[in-house]
Design a protein around this motif. Structure first.
Motif, mmCIF file in Angstrom:
data_model
loop_
_atom_site.group_PDB
_atom_site.id
_atom_site.type_symbol
_atom_site.label_atom_id
_atom_site.label_comp_id
_atom_site.label_asym_id
_atom_site.label_seq_id
_atom_site.Cartn_x
_atom_site.Cartn_y
_atom_site.Cartn_z
ATOM 1 N N ASP A 123 0.841 -1.199 0.000
ATOM 2 C CA ASP A 123 0.000 0.000 0.000
ATOM 3 C C ASP A 123 0.871 1.242 0.000
ATOM 4 O OD1 ASP A 123 -3.199 -0.328 1.116
ATOM 5 O OD2 ASP A 123 -1.909 -2.096 1.166
ATOM 6 N N LEU A 124 0.456 2.236 -0.766
ATOM 7 C CA LEU A 124 1.078 3.558 -0.767
ATOM 8 C C LEU A 124 -0.035 4.579 -0.615
ATOM 9 C CD1 LEU A 124 3.568 5.394 -1.112
ATOM 10 C CD2 LEU A 124 3.124 5.361 -3.586
ATOM 11 N N LYS A 125 0.034 5.405 0.451
ATOM 12 C CA LYS A 125 -1.077 6.290 0.789
ATOM 13 C C LYS A 125 -0.598 7.699 1.098
ATOM 14 C CE LYS A 125 -5.231 6.504 3.694
ATOM 15 N NZ LYS A 125 -6.059 5.786 4.678
ATOM 16 N N TRP A 126 -1.370 8.687 0.599
ATOM 17 C CA TRP A 126 -1.154 10.093 0.951
ATOM 18 C C TRP A 126 -2.373 10.600 1.703
ATOM 19 C CZ3 TRP A 126 -4.080 14.160 -1.567
ATOM 20 C CH2 TRP A 126 -3.757 15.439 -1.091
ATOM 21 N N GLU A 127 -2.136 11.294 2.821
ATOM 22 C CA GLU A 127 -3.201 11.840 3.650
ATOM 23 C C GLU A 127 -2.999 13.342 3.838
ATOM 24 O OE1 GLU A 127 -3.955 8.140 6.756
ATOM 25 O OE2 GLU A 127 -2.348 9.576 7.150
ATOM 26 N N TRP A 128 -4.076 14.086 3.755
ATOM 27 C CA TRP A 128 -4.049 15.532 4.005
ATOM 28 C C TRP A 128 -5.181 15.856 4.970
ATOM 29 C CZ3 TRP A 128 -6.335 19.710 0.329
ATOM 30 C CH2 TRP A 128 -6.097 20.979 0.867
ATOM 31 N N PHE A 129 -4.847 16.573 6.050
ATOM 32 C CA PHE A 129 -5.805 16.929 7.088
ATOM 33 C C PHE A 129 -5.968 18.452 7.126
ATOM 34 C CE2 PHE A 129 -3.557 13.069 8.203
ATOM 35 C CZ PHE A 129 -4.576 12.189 8.556
#
Length: 857
Positions: free
Chosen positions: A632-638
């Motif tokens: 898995d490769l994930k980008w998160e922005w909050f």
């Protein structure tokens, strides 16, 4: 056997020692001097949106959760619907089973507070999530990225249901509601089978062997259906929370829930469609109707004792009783009964199937957390689960209507056409986990743990078949009252019917005939794991771990298909890593990789035939584990505390994938087997939780997610023949139409769109209005063979709406609309030679509306 008991016993002893130590430490705290200062007290609501997102942001592991606050706003009442609100999840139509990232029931796992729980149905691996009420939980964790603390038998995800631990002021809340399914309420003469009652607790006992042997026909319930007046759905539930101070530092909190609800549904349309390679019908019920009635009675108590800031103990007990009645009447063509009138110009096959199922599930857990010293924390959890699942008195009748002469006769002298069926599955499930977390300075943490499980399963089934003795045309049958033919008087004459089982004739050899079909299973799992978290810098954190699992299964079976036993012993080493890189305080990049495995279900191994109206499923003792490699490769922005935007790319490589297929047989039966050497899944997920407008007391927000899947698996006829042939094997074979195809159950595209309006006014008055839309694209239900196409479930959409008012005086009102666009659910056979999509199943679920009122004080 001794090793198994020793493992579980050791866990309980360790737990007891930890409790003793915790009490000692609590006593010493009383003698310490208190330093005056400022003490900040507060409670964080675990199920709130802000807390869910905050934990996801900080966690080293990839976490995806659906909180109780969001579910309450959306009016989601059960966990199966709740899980579909998460990215990449879909619910299989007609059941509570969940597909995650295109992988179905056998590829997923379910835990309650981190401990595994048994399925409530022998046909499935996981518990039907629709029977678990969201009012009892804090949140649902969807663990799609593996870490060594989880059991390794998963490829899609682990669904963790976290029970509600009450924190807050004492309260008591009662809720009363009702709803109506328009299909059900508009049906004249709504009917269900004789026997079960409104609450679903009726016990219909199987006749004793002595009674059957001595008298023969001793069945207490009637074949004649009972009419139901006013099929309105109803629900009544309550929950409460309170807490008490114990000593200077102790606090005891109690949460309780109890409720009953029922549901009436009605379906009409087409079912059972099955065709040859040239589109010639093998079976099709073009006039089909099903009545369905379900009940759920649930009780939960959750007691949490916080000894002090370092020690916490929790005890929970959850009892769930469910019942389901299903009555189906099907008219059409079936070549197995009367195969010379395909267009049904004169003869019509009529099938009646009545099913009653009850489940009693008890989930007990005791768990604790203890900070032994500043760097060392001990966490333990032990549980005992008990399942009693029954299908008492399933009934089936098959007749043929002669439209020209206007009379009916039994469709076949084959005894299995008319039958009564009884089964029971008993399971005892002991589970436990203990781990120690040790902080090594400011940068490192090491986790050592042990998990153990022992589950014994005992399944027995008896089907009483009625062999018709008179020749066709010499008697009359009333399809609305089979009791005029099947009764004690007719049996004793010896001229109308005999009672036989798969083992012989009850009248002439009762001792042999009345031996039930059976299989038993003992599963022992022992696992040890280690995990290391290391913080390389303020931005980069790594987690690396490995889990060792030993899985042993002893299986014995004595069925109509095969008699024998198997001892299986697997050893698995399952490495995993998680990397988290914080670009800044609002953006994370995550990379994860792992190895897991997938085991076939018990009924996918045991050589037992389960026959439904539209298909017959055979167990396959030749099945074995599949291995999965995941990345898995994930980008998160909050952007804000309630907001999240993420994008994930993932891949899975599967060795020896398992799939449901149509095997080579005259009965068009399905089974599950290792269909090829390899399979793979590639996917892309996107999620947006965003406030569109937020000013003062008005908030307009959206929650959107979507998933794209690209799947493929090899289909290898020689491999299937080779691995399923020989003594003790199933000897099943296939004749796949292609050498590669999509993964069974995987949709190319999934989407959820939620739009919500929150309006506050006055003193703590709140209105929530949420509209939810879900879309599932085409997916393969079962793989085709012998030039017959795949069974494909066509694209499907749902639209729900909820309006809720919560007033400061404790009153609450809720209005719901379910399945408002009411589309057709359609399953087709996609024949490759002719290029035609032939309808196998087609019906509408029916739209539903409801209202409820609650009071909290």
């Amino acid at each position: 056997m001794n090793f198994r008991k020793l493992s579980i016993a050791a866990l309980f002893l360790t737990t007891s020692g930890t409790l003793f130590y915790a009490q000692q430490k609590n006593d010493t705290v009383k003698n310490e001097k208190n330093i005056e200062g400022v003490v900040i007290r507060g409670n964080t609501k675990k199920g709130s949106e802000s807390n869910i997102i905050s934990i996801q942001k900080k966690s080293v592991e990839v976490i995806e959760r659906v909180g109780s606050v969001q579910l309450e706003k959306q009016g989601v009442g059960d966990v199966s619907v709740a899980v579909t609100k998460a990215t990449g999840s879909q619910k299989q139509e007609g059941s509570g089973q969940i597909f995650i990232r295109g992988l179905g029931d056998r590829n997923n796992s379910t835990t309650v507070n981190g401990l595994q729980v048994p399925s409530n149905d022998p046909l499935y691996k996981n518990i039907d999530l629709s029977i678990i009420k969201t009012d009892m939980i804090d949140y649902i964790g969807l663990e799609k990225v593996y870490n060594p603390k989880l059991w390794g038998d998963m490829a899609g995800a682990n669904v963790d249901i976290v029970s509600k631990v009450y924190t807050g002021k004492p309260y008591f809340k009662i809720n009363l509601g009702s709803s109506v399914n328009f299909n059900a309420i508009n049906k004249d003469n709504y009917q269900l089978q004789d026997g079960p009652n409104f609450f679903g607790f009726t016990k219909i006992e199987q006749p004793s062997k002595n009674a059957i042997a001595n008298k023969g026909y001793v069945f207490k319930t009637s074949w004649k259906d009972s009419e139901v007046n006013n099929p309105f759905n109803s629900n009544l539930n309550f929950d409460f929370g309170t807490n008490f101070k114990i000593g200077q530092q102790g606090k005891l909190s109690i949460f309780g829930y109890g409720g009953f609800d029922n549901s009436y549904e009605y379906f009409s349309g087409t079912t059972g469609g099955s065709y040859g390679a040239q589109d010639d019908p093998l079976r099709i019920y073009s006039k089909a109707e099903e009545f369905k009635y379900t009940t759920n009675t649930t009780g939960l108590v959750n007691i949490n004792y916080k000894l002090n800031s370092n020690h916490n103990i929790n005890l929970s007990s959850n009892y769930i009783h469910t019942s389901e009645q299903s009555l189906g009447n099907y008219a059409g063509f079936n070549r197995d009964y009367y195969d010379n009138d395909v267009p049904q110009t004169r003869y019509v096959t009529q099938l009646r199937r009545a099913t009653y199922r009850t489940n009693d599930l008890l989930v007990n857990q005791l768990r604790g957390e203890h900070i032994i010293s500043e760097p060392l924390k001990i966490t333990w959890n032990v549980g005992y689960n008990r399942l009693d699942s029954k299908r008492p008195d399933r009934q089936q009748n098959v007749t043929v209507l002669d439209k020209l002469d206007n009379y009916s006769f039994f469709a076949s002298s084959n005894p299995g056409a008319n039958n009564r069926y009884y089964d029971q599955l008993l399971e005892n499930d002991f589970v436990g986990d203990i781990r120690a977390d040790y902080k090594w300075g400011e940068k490192a943490k090491i986790t050592l743990g042990y998990s153990g499980r022992y589950k014994d399963s005992d399944f027995k089934a008896t089907q009483y078949n009625f062999r018709i003795l008179p020749v066709q045309g010499s008697y009359f049958v009333d399809p609305n009252n089979y009791d005029t033919f099947f009764n004690l008087g007719n049996y004793q004459t010896g001229a109308f019917f005999d009672i036989v089982t798969f083992r012989g004739d009850v009248k002439f050899n009762p001792e042999q005939a009345l031996i039930p079909q059976s299989f038993t299973s003992e599963i022992t799992n022992n696992a040890g794991y280690v995990n290391i978290d290391y913080k390389f810098s303020e931005k980069l954190t790594a987690q690396v771990g490995v889990r060792y699992e030993n899985l042993m299964q002893k299986l014995k079976y004595n069925t109509a298909l095969l008699e024998g036993k198997q001892d299986r012993d697997y050893n698995k080493i399952l490495p995993a890593f998680n990397l988290k890189y914080s670009l800044n305080d609002r953006n994370n990049i995550r990379l994860a990789g792992s190895k897991t495995y997938t085991s076939p279900l018990l009924l996918e191994i045991a050589p037992f035939e389960y026959e439904n109206v539209d298909e017959s499923t055979l167990g396959n003792p030749s099945n074995y584990l599949a291995d999965n490699y995941n990345v898995d490769l994930k980008w998160e922005w909050f952007p804000k505390k309630n907001e999240l935007i993420s994008l994930t790319a993932f891949g899975k490589y599967i060795q020896n994938p398992l799939a449901r297929v149509t095997i080579n047989s005259s009965s068009n039966s399905t089974s599950v087997m290792n269909v090829g050497d390899t399979g793979r899944v590639f996917g892309l997920e996107a999620e947006v939780r965003k406030d569109i407008y937020d000013s003062g007391k008005t908030r307009l927000y959206t929650f959107v997610n979507g998933t794209y899947l690209n799947t493929e698996q090899e289909l290898d006829n020689p491999k299937v023949a080779r691995e399923n042939s020989g003594p003790g094997k199933s000897n099943y074979s296939t004749n796949f139409n292609v050498t590669k195809d999509k993964m069974q159950g995987a949709s190319d595209f999934l989407a959820n769109v939620n739009l919500g309006l929150e309006q506050k006014w006055g003193d703590r008055n709140i209105m929530d209005f949420v509209v939810s839309y879900s879309y599932i694209s085409d997916n393969i239900y079962s793989l085709g063979t012998q030039n017959r196409g795949n069974m494909v479930d066509k694209a499907f959409s749902t639209l729900d709406a909820t309006l809720k008012f919560k007033l400061s005086n404790g009153m609450g009102f809720s209005f719901t609309g379910r399945n408002l666009i009411n589309p057709y659910f359609t399953r087709v056979q996609d024949n490759p030679i002719t290029g035609n999509e032939l309808v196998s199943k087609k019906y509408k679920r029916g739209a539903a509306v409801g209202a409820s009122v609650s009071y909290e004080f």
